[in-house]
Design a protein around this motif. Structure first.
Motif: not given
Length: 142
Positions: A12-35
């Motif tokens: 409820k504070q907006g922190a991402c607790l878990f994430r998973h992608s079944w498509r590689e293009s669906a995720e933003v590259p790791a780093g600042e952009n992901d946050e």
């Protein structure tokens, strides 16, 4: 068959607790952009929920909002907010049907595997759980 792209859980504070992608293009590259992407996604949902609550013609605002999905040209975002404030998000193909029942099953699986696990620390900012991911994958395929 519905094409699932990604799954996330926010607190409820907006922190991402878990994430998973079944498509590689669906995720933003790791780093600042992901946050930044996580913050924008949570902020978008928070703003949309507030907007829908204000526009709701019902006089009884004590009942939960019925808004649970929206669609763009590229994806459909389904979400479920639990009584504890966890937000389950699932992105799918834009033509997919309502996935509310699927998200309810994900919530039950999360409670059974993660929350009831004595080793789980609810203060973690993000966690990985192979058993939970396997259960999600089985639900997706099954």
């Amino acid at each position: 068959m519905t094409l699932l792209h990604s799954f996330r859980i926010f607190n409820k504070q907006g922190a991402c607790l878990f994430r998973h992608s079944w498509r590689e293009s669906a995720e933003v590259p790791a780093g600042e952009n992901d946050e930044d992407a996580r913050k924008m996604l949570f902020g978008l949902l928070f703003s949309l929920k507030q907007f829908v609550v204000k526009m709701d013609p019902r006089e009884d605002t004590t009942k939960p909002c019925s808004f649970h999905a929206f669609r763009t040209n590229n994806y459909k975002l389904h979400f479920l907010e639990t009584a504890t404030g966890l937000l389950f998000l699932l992105t799918t193909d834009p033509s997919s049907p309502d996935m509310k029942d699927h998200l309810l099953q994900c919530s039950v699986i999360h409670d059974d595997i993660v929350v009831k696990n004595p080793a789980w620390d609810s203060q973690l900012s993000e966690y990985t759980c192979a058993e939970f991911l396997n259960a999600l994958t089985n639900l997706r395929e099954g």
